[in-house]
Design an enzyme around this catalytic site. Structure first.
Site, PDB file in Angstrom:
ATOM      1  N   ARG A  96      -1.113  13.092  -3.736  1.00  0.00           N
ATOM      2  CA  ARG A  96      -1.975  12.337  -3.322  1.00  0.00           C
ATOM      3  C   ARG A  96      -2.302  12.473  -1.893  1.00  0.00           C
ATOM      4  O   ARG A  96      -1.414  12.925  -1.006  1.00  0.00           O
ATOM      5  CB  ARG A  96      -1.445  10.863  -3.647  1.00  0.00           C
ATOM      6  CG  ARG A  96      -0.195  10.287  -3.013  1.00  0.00           C
ATOM      7  CD  ARG A  96       0.288   9.118  -3.740  1.00  0.00           C
ATOM      8  NE  ARG A  96       1.716   8.774  -2.982  1.00  0.00           N
ATOM      9  CZ  ARG A  96       2.347   7.827  -3.429  1.00  0.00           C
ATOM     10  NH1 ARG A  96       1.942   7.084  -4.580  1.00  0.00           N
ATOM     11  NH2 ARG A  96       3.440   7.386  -2.761  1.00  0.00           N
TER      12      ARG A  96
ATOM     13  N   ASP B 277       5.833  -3.626  -0.678  1.00  0.00           N
ATOM     14  CA  ASP B 277       5.773  -2.114  -0.686  1.00  0.00           C
ATOM     15  C   ASP B 277       4.949  -1.440  -1.462  1.00  0.00           C
ATOM     16  O   ASP B 277       4.918   0.180  -1.270  1.00  0.00           O
ATOM     17  CB  ASP B 277       7.253  -1.908  -0.683  1.00  0.00           C
ATOM     18  CG  ASP B 277       7.630  -1.926  -2.300  1.00  0.00           C
ATOM     19  OD1 ASP B 277       7.153  -2.679  -2.854  1.00  0.00           O
ATOM     20  OD2 ASP B 277       8.517  -1.166  -2.712  1.00  0.00           O
ATOM     21  N   ASN B 278       4.127  -2.132  -2.092  1.00  0.00           N
ATOM     22  CA  ASN B 278       3.186  -1.472  -3.014  1.00  0.00           C
ATOM     23  C   ASN B 278       1.621  -1.875  -2.519  1.00  0.00           C
ATOM     24  O   ASN B 278       0.979  -1.631  -3.340  1.00  0.00           O
ATOM     25  CB  ASN B 278       3.282  -1.379  -4.559  1.00  0.00           C
ATOM     26  CG  ASN B 278       4.707  -1.018  -5.025  1.00  0.00           C
ATOM     27  OD1 ASN B 278       4.776   0.297  -4.580  1.00  0.00           O
ATOM     28  ND2 ASN B 278       5.262  -1.306  -5.974  1.00  0.00           N
TER      29      ASN B 278
HETATM   30  N1  LIG Z   1      13.482   8.692  -9.411  1.00  0.00           N
HETATM   31  C1  LIG Z   1      13.519   8.193  -8.116  1.00  0.00           C
HETATM   32  N2  LIG Z   1      14.227   8.881  -7.198  1.00  0.00           N
HETATM   33  C2  LIG Z   1      14.024   8.258  -6.052  1.00  0.00           C
HETATM   34  N3  LIG Z   1      13.864   7.056  -5.702  1.00  0.00           N
HETATM   35  C3  LIG Z   1      12.725   6.555  -6.500  1.00  0.00           C
HETATM   36  C4  LIG Z   1      12.795   7.155  -7.981  1.00  0.00           C
HETATM   37  N4  LIG Z   1      11.984   6.222  -8.718  1.00  0.00           N
HETATM   38  C5  LIG Z   1      11.551   5.321  -7.707  1.00  0.00           C
HETATM   39  N5  LIG Z   1      12.300   5.618  -6.669  1.00  0.00           N
HETATM   40  C6  LIG Z   1      11.992   4.497  -5.319  1.00  0.00           C
HETATM   41  O1  LIG Z   1      12.269   3.027  -5.835  1.00  0.00           O
HETATM   42  C7  LIG Z   1      11.251   2.308  -4.974  1.00  0.00           C
HETATM   43  C8  LIG Z   1      10.452   1.505  -6.046  1.00  0.00           C
HETATM   44  O2  LIG Z   1       9.599   2.274  -6.926  1.00  0.00           O
HETATM   45  P1  LIG Z   1       8.140   2.031  -7.511  1.00  0.00           P
HETATM   46  O3  LIG Z   1       8.023   2.347  -8.796  1.00  0.00           O
HETATM   47  O4  LIG Z   1       7.600   1.026  -6.660  1.00  0.00           O
HETATM   48  O5  LIG Z   1       7.451   3.399  -6.216  1.00  0.00           O
HETATM   49  P2  LIG Z   1       6.892   4.626  -6.621  1.00  0.00           P
HETATM   50  O6  LIG Z   1       6.257   4.656  -7.978  1.00  0.00           O
HETATM   51  O7  LIG Z   1       8.248   5.647  -6.862  1.00  0.00           O
HETATM   52  O8  LIG Z   1       6.432   5.321  -5.347  1.00  0.00           O
HETATM   53  P3  LIG Z   1       5.154   4.709  -4.605  1.00  0.00           P
HETATM   54  O9  LIG Z   1       5.071   3.400  -4.284  1.00  0.00           O
HETATM   55  O10 LIG Z   1       5.404   5.625  -3.471  1.00  0.00           O
HETATM   56  O11 LIG Z   1       4.047   5.128  -5.529  1.00  0.00           O
HETATM   57  C9  LIG Z   1      10.227   3.195  -4.229  1.00  0.00           C
HETATM   58  O12 LIG Z   1      10.588   2.992  -2.924  1.00  0.00           O
HETATM   59  C10 LIG Z   1      10.671   4.692  -4.781  1.00  0.00           C
HETATM   60  O13 LIG Z   1      10.239   5.692  -3.837  1.00  0.00           O
HETATM   61 MG   LIG Z   2       6.039   1.831  -5.086  1.00  0.00          MG
END
Ligand SMILES: Nc1ncnc2c1ncn2[C@@H]1O[C@H](COP(=O)(O)OP(=O)(O)OP(=O)(O)O)[C@@H](O)[C@H]1O
Ligand SMILES: [Mg+2]
Length: 567
Positions: free
Chosen positions: A236, A323-324
């Site tokens: 992205r 954080d999002n």
């Molecule tokens: N498979 C994974 N491995 C490592 N960290 C993860 C994984 N899935 C989620 N996280 C971490 O958990 C946190 C919460 O996840 P969330 O779904 O909000 O974000 P994301 O979709 O991974 O990332 P972003 O906010 O960068 O789009 C984030 O900091 C993300 O980096």
């Molecule tokens: Mg996120």
């Protein structure tokens, strides 16, 4: 002469070595690296990160990457040739093998820490250390920062392997969620909504990760099985990936006296945010206090406009934590998002999201993130009461301004110049009682029909006579106001520019990622085409396929009407 210089200007970046020349890193050059980190970026295990703005990390490439798609529109905007996608090194780089980087590119990427507040409640327990110092980009790794036509852009792999913030997870993103994020960013951009953008999408032919998900036809609320998924990486692009949670992290460290450099690090990250996202609007010569106040006011406008736009198109972010919430004012993190089909103000596709992040509650969730943002800026005002008063006022006025913007949006969505409370309240009631499809109804109204018969295909069930009469009365009232206000043709055109024909319908996207799992990417490309022009009616054959009510079998269907955040 001028033709020649124009053609020179238009020259597209054709290959990887030309691409590398665009690189220009300010993130790594002007901010602090975690002092405990290693320069080589071999840093993939969960650990506490106490200070610094970033951790150098080398991504973990997905093995046997296969190209699925790229954004033709973004490539054009960045003046990148589509030929680049055929360059082996470009493919390796954006599938996570950044060892191919040529000078001046960096062979090491970076991940950042951030704090988490859920609907205003600060969390610290979300990391393995119970302090919040292990929370941040767990699988998002920035790998490139460059100048494209003078515009600075950062490129970030999602699913690029574990970072110190991975909390023990695998650092991967599955094909399903990567396809969703890739397509959703394309759609949001085409809808005219500020967003992180899609660059490329690659899948691994051989790396499999396991995730909880739903069995076929599952009616369960939470996933009922574990499934094998191919790992994928989508890249992205945005001017920055700074989040409210990131500013919050540094502010919390100031508040807790975490270390001597805390205030300075907060100041640095805020200056960086201004440089990346607000440079043209904030004079570099003014004091930091004045910059902070201007920043809060600009972000408020952007956030308010963003949320009104989300509501306009039926978008529900689903997980609108600090954080999002991008500090640049655009949509970020397409995880458990969805688009409202059957109108429901409480629409929320994410099973973990609750009502606080539901469709119509987003203005409140945004106000809370904005409050977190303002209180995080506060330490930079050096205790000056007058400046603090100004910042407090900016924060206080958020809700009133948000309301104003929403009223304007609803009025315009119905072709009206002014918000008419009675008319619009009755309209919401009718939408709910008639079980209307949000997108189809507004588009049908954009034709400015004078009878309720023209609306019937936007309802999920036939409406009875009484309801029909209510619609007739409403339409009459609406029409008479429209006529008083002016040119009906122009109003219809305006409405069509605000009310898309095509929207995200999860049950249309599911077959695209399921086919992709079998190596067929045709449906992804088809959707990409549809999503690139959501306001324009397609020829009838295509229109019939994509401009449709959600079929009844997809209601309460696990993985389609609702999903857990297993991505
Ligand atoms: N498979 C994974 N491995 C490592 N960290 C993860 C994984 N899935 C989620 N996280 C971490 O958990 C946190 C919460 O996840 P969330 O779904 O909000 O974000 P994301 O979709 O991974 O990332 P972003 O906010 O960068 O789009 C984030 O900091 C993300 O980096
Ligand atoms: Mg996120």
């Amino acid at each position: 002469m001028s033709t020649k210089s124009n053609s020179l200007k238009e020259k597209l970046t054709e290959n990887f070595s030309e691409f590398s020349q665009l690189s220009d890193y300010s993130f790594m050059n002007s901010l602090n690296a975690d002092p405990q980190s290693t320069k080589d970026g071999n840093d993939h295990k969960p650990r506490s990160v106490y200070s610094g703005h970033y951790v150098p990390v080398v991504p973990t490439a997905i093995p046997e990457p296969e190209y699925i798609s790229h954004s033709k529109k973004l490539f054009k905007e960045l003046r990148l040739s589509s030929n680049l996608t055929k360059d082996q090194n470009f493919c390796r780089f954006f599938s996570g093998d950044i060892s191919v980087a040529n000078y001046p590119m960096s062979p090491v990427g970076w991940a950042t820490g951030y704090a988490l507040s859920i609907y205003g409640t600060e969390y610290t327990q979300q990391c393995p250390f119970g302090t919040g110092n292990g929370y941040g980009d767990g699988r998002a790794i920035s790998v490139f920062e460059g100048l494209f036509n003078g515009k600075r852009m950062e490129m970030q792999l999602k699913g690029g392997g574990p970072t110190p913030y991975c909390r023990g997870a695998d650092g991967r993103a599955v094909l399903r969620s990567s396809v969703r994020e890739f397509l959703a960013q394309e759609l949001m951009d085409a809808l005219g909504i500020p967003t992180s953008r899609s660059l490329t999408l690659y899948v691994s032919r051989s790396e499999i990760v396991r995730r909880p998900w739903y069995s076929k036809g599952s009616r369960y609320f939470e996933p009922d099985i574990m499934i094998d998924n191919q790992a994928a990486i989508t890249t992205r692009v945005a001017p920055s990936f700074l989040r409210v949670g990131q500013i919050e992290l540094f502010a919390r460290r100031v508040r807790n006296n975490a270390h001597d450099e805390a205030l300075n690090e907060l100041k640095m990250i805020v200056k960086h945010l201004i440089h990346r996202n607000y440079k043209d609007e904030i004079d570099n010569e003014i004091s930091i206090e004045s910059k902070v106040i201007k920043l809060a006011s600009l972000y408020r406008s952007r956030l308010i406009s963003l949320i009104a736009n989300w509501m306009r198109v039926g978008y529900c972010q689903g997980n609108f934590n600090s954080d999002n919430c991008a500090a640049g004012g655009y949509t970020l993190d397409y995880g458990p998002f969805g688009f409202c089909e059957l109108f429901d103000p409480r629409f929320q596709p994410w099973t973990g999201g609750g009502e606080h992040f539901s469709f119509f509650n987003q203005p409140f969730a945004a106000a809370i993130n904005f409050k977190t943002f303002c209180s995080s800026l506060s330490p930079l005002l050096s205790g000056n009461k007058q400046d603090q008063g100004k910042l407090d006022q900016i924060e206080k006025d958020f809700s009133e301004l948000m309301n104003k913007e929403l009223k304007k949006m609803w009025a315009n969505k119905l072709g009206l110049e002014h918000y008419n409370e009675t008319l619009i309240n009755e309209f919401f009631n009718l939408m709910v009682i008639s079980k209307a499809d949000y997108t189809i109804l507004f588009r049908k109204l954009s034709e400015i029909p004078d009878n309720s018969y023209s609306l019937k295909d936007s309802f999920y069930f036939p409406i009875d006579d009484e309801l029909n009469n209510r619609w007739e009365v409403w339409l009459k009232n609406w029409q008479s106001i429209l006529k008083k206000e002016g040119n009906i043709k122009a109003k219809s055109a305006l409405m069509k520019s605000l009310n898309p024909v095509y929207t995200w319908r999860e049950w249309m996207v599911v077959p695209a990622y399921e086919e992709a799992e079998k190596g067929n990417y045709k449906k992804i490309k088809e959707l990409q085409d549809i999503f690139s022009n959501p306001y324009i009616e397609q020829p009838s054959e295509i229109d019939q396929k994509y401009n449709r009510l959600k079929p009844s079998q997809y209601f309460n269907y696990g993985g389609v009407s609702h999903y857990s955040c297993s991505s």
